[in-house]
Enzyme design. Structure first.
Site, short mmCIF file in Angstrom:
data_model
loop_
_atom_site.label_atom_id
_atom_site.label_comp_id
_atom_site.label_asym_id
_atom_site.label_seq_id
_atom_site.Cartn_x
_atom_site.Cartn_y
_atom_site.Cartn_z
N ARG A 21 0.81 -1.22 0.00
CA ARG A 21 0.00 0.00 0.00
C ARG A 21 0.85 1.28 0.00
O ARG A 21 0.49 2.29 0.61
CB ARG A 21 -0.94 0.02 1.21
N CYS A 70 -10.77 -0.17 3.08
CA CYS A 70 -10.20 -0.42 4.40
C CYS A 70 -9.59 0.86 4.94
O CYS A 70 -8.84 1.55 4.25
CB CYS A 70 -9.15 -1.52 4.32
N GLU A 94 -4.85 3.52 6.43
CA GLU A 94 -4.55 3.00 5.09
C GLU A 94 -5.09 3.98 4.06
O GLU A 94 -4.54 4.12 2.97
CB GLU A 94 -5.20 1.63 4.92
N1 EPU Z 1 -12.05 -10.46 10.29
C1 EPU Z 1 -12.75 -10.50 11.45
N2 EPU Z 1 -13.65 -9.50 11.71
C2 EPU Z 1 -13.86 -8.47 10.84
C3 EPU Z 1 -13.12 -8.43 9.63
C4 EPU Z 1 -12.23 -9.45 9.39
O1 EPU Z 1 -12.59 -11.39 12.26
O2 EPU Z 1 -14.67 -7.60 11.14
C5 EPU Z 1 -11.12 -11.56 9.99
C6 EPU Z 1 -11.59 -12.38 8.79
O3 EPU Z 1 -12.50 -13.37 9.19
C7 EPU Z 1 -10.30 -12.93 8.25
C8 EPU Z 1 -9.27 -11.84 8.58
O4 EPU Z 1 -9.86 -11.01 9.60
O5 EPU Z 1 -9.95 -14.09 8.93
C9 EPU Z 1 -8.91 -10.98 7.37
O6 EPU Z 1 -10.08 -10.35 6.88
P1 EPU Z 1 -10.37 -10.16 5.32
O7 EPU Z 1 -10.21 -11.47 4.59
O8 EPU Z 1 -11.64 -9.41 5.17
O9 EPU Z 1 -9.16 -9.31 4.80
P2 EPU Z 1 -8.54 -7.98 5.39
O10 EPU Z 1 -7.16 -8.27 5.85
O11 EPU Z 1 -9.46 -7.28 6.34
C10 EPU Z 1 -7.42 -7.23 3.14
C11 EPU Z 1 -7.25 -5.89 2.50
C12 EPU Z 1 -8.48 -5.53 1.69
C13 EPU Z 1 -8.75 -6.60 0.66
C14 EPU Z 1 -8.90 -7.97 1.38
C15 EPU Z 1 -9.05 -9.13 0.40
C16 EPU Z 1 -5.90 -4.36 3.88
C17 EPU Z 1 -5.93 -3.32 4.95
N3 EPU Z 1 -7.07 -4.89 3.56
O12 EPU Z 1 -8.50 -7.09 4.06
O13 EPU Z 1 -8.22 -4.32 1.05
O14 EPU Z 1 -9.91 -6.31 -0.08
O15 EPU Z 1 -7.70 -8.22 2.17
O16 EPU Z 1 -7.79 -9.40 -0.16
O17 EPU Z 1 -4.82 -4.65 3.34
C18 EPU Z 1 -8.48 -1.94 0.89
O18 EPU Z 1 -7.32 -1.90 0.53
O19 EPU Z 1 -9.19 -0.91 0.96
C19 EPU Z 1 -9.06 -3.23 1.28
C20 EPU Z 1 -10.27 -3.31 1.77
#
Ligand code: EPU
Length: 300
Positions: free
Chosen positions: A169, A218, A288
């Site tokens: 990012r 995010c 972010e």
């Molecule tokens: N989780 C929770 N509670 C929540 C949200 C998530 O327990 O409220 C858990 C999920 O169950 C999962 C883990 O946290 O086990 C990761 O969550 P998720 O798969 O939704 O991915 P993330 O790490 O929150 C990242 C990127 C997103 C991207 C997704 C899919 C960042 C900050 N976020 O989200 O990017 O869409 O992976 O690859 O890097 C963005 O850049 O704006 C963005 C949303």
């Protein structure tokens, strides 16, 4: 802003007093007093050079999908290049102002594999370059063959990415540089498989993220080895609300606008989330999203 405008600026398409509520997906912020929208590289270059010459500070605006604007901004630049993507063999070239999702779908239509991960990431190609946008373990630099930008002095540069120029990012394209366009190198793929993957990513994103409400993607970066969404969730913050700004009940790392939220309410909510996560987990969350007119509650 000097008025009447210097000739070099007056000839570039521009608008006055545009609310950031209309320029960002989150739908809050003050007024953009002067919005310059060049339709060619030459106009963008003229803008950057004129601002450098006149000592004018300006902000770079893309699709406004990863941005929280907390106040008014005097001068902003948003590219409006009319060109469509061009294919040459396995490469696809696109201007920075082209839609990021549209580029991913164009690649899929052409049977080119490698950009499927981007099919749910909104904003412009330039914004994706600036943030090295990514999802599902892939990011732009993985497919980037060459990119074109203006330096802060207005010099045109085209080059292949080198180590250190694009990270999680983050890219070297901050600091007054203007992303102009890119060429991605993709792979020959089976159109049905590519389309299925695109659909799968879009469906996964649509079920885990609150895309039906105004949001800025995010809000916080994932701390190394951790998930900001999970940390916020475990701190019990889903549904926390300041006015019409809310920590989404669907995904902890999304703040949503229920319609009438203000920039100040988002600033307060972000600060609250950081404090509560620090208290609960001892972890300092870093934004972010890009924040314009940062208060001392939200430092980058
Ligand atoms: N989780 C929770 N509670 C929540 C949200 C998530 O327990 O409220 C858990 C999920 O169950 C999962 C883990 O946290 O086990 C990761 O969550 P998720 O798969 O939704 O991915 P993330 O790490 O929150 C990242 C990127 C997103 C991207 C997704 C899919 C960042 C900050 N976020 O989200 O990017 O869409 O992976 O690859 O890097 C963005 O850049 O704006 C963005 C949303």
């Amino acid at each position: 802003m000097p008025f009447p405008l210097p000739d070099a600026l007056a000839s570039i398409p521009h608008r006055r007093d545009v609310p950031f509520a209309r320029l960002t997906t989150l739908g809050v912020g003050g007024i953009c007093r002067w919005l310059f929208e060049p339709v060619s590289v030459a106009q963008a270059q003229a803008f950057v050079r004129a601002c450098a010459r006149e000592g004018l500070a300006w902000r770079m605006l893309g699709g406004g999908s990863n941005l929280v604007v907390l106040g008014d901004v005097d001068l902003a630049l948003r590219l409006r290049f009319p060109e469509e993507p061009r294919r040459a063999g396995l490469e696809l070239e696109a201007p920075a102002s082209f839609g990021h999702i549209k580029l991913s779908l164009a690649a899929a239509d052409l049977g080119l594999a490698g950009l499927e991960y981007a099919s749910g990431i909104p904003g412009s190609v330039g914004g994706a370059m600036h943030m090295n946008a990514g999802a599902y373990g892939r990011e732009l630099v993985d497919v980037l063959a060459r990119y074109q930008f203006l330096t802060a002095e207005g010099e045109l540069v085209e080059k292949a990415p080198e180590p250190g120029e694009f990270r999680y990012r983050w890219s070297v394209l901050g600091g007054g540089r203007v992303a102009l366009g890119l060429t991605v190198r993709l792979a020959e793929g089976d159109p049905d498989r590519i389309r299925a993957l695109v659909e799968d990513y879009r469906r996964r994103r649509g079920t885990s993220q609150p895309l039906h409400k105004r949001n800025a993607g995010c809000i916080f970066k994932n701390p190394p080895g951790q998930s900001a969404g999970r940390l916020i969730d475990q701190a019990g913050l889903k549904g926390l609300r300041v006015g019409d700004a809310e920590v989404s009940p669907d995904h902890g790392n999304f703040l949503v606008n229920h319609g009438a939220a203000t920039a100040a309410q988002f600033a307060e909510l972000m600060a609250l989330v950081r404090t509560r996560v620090r208290e609960a987990h001892g972890v300092e969350l870093e934004p972010e999203v890009e924040i314009w007119a940062a208060t001392d509650m939200i430092t980058r």
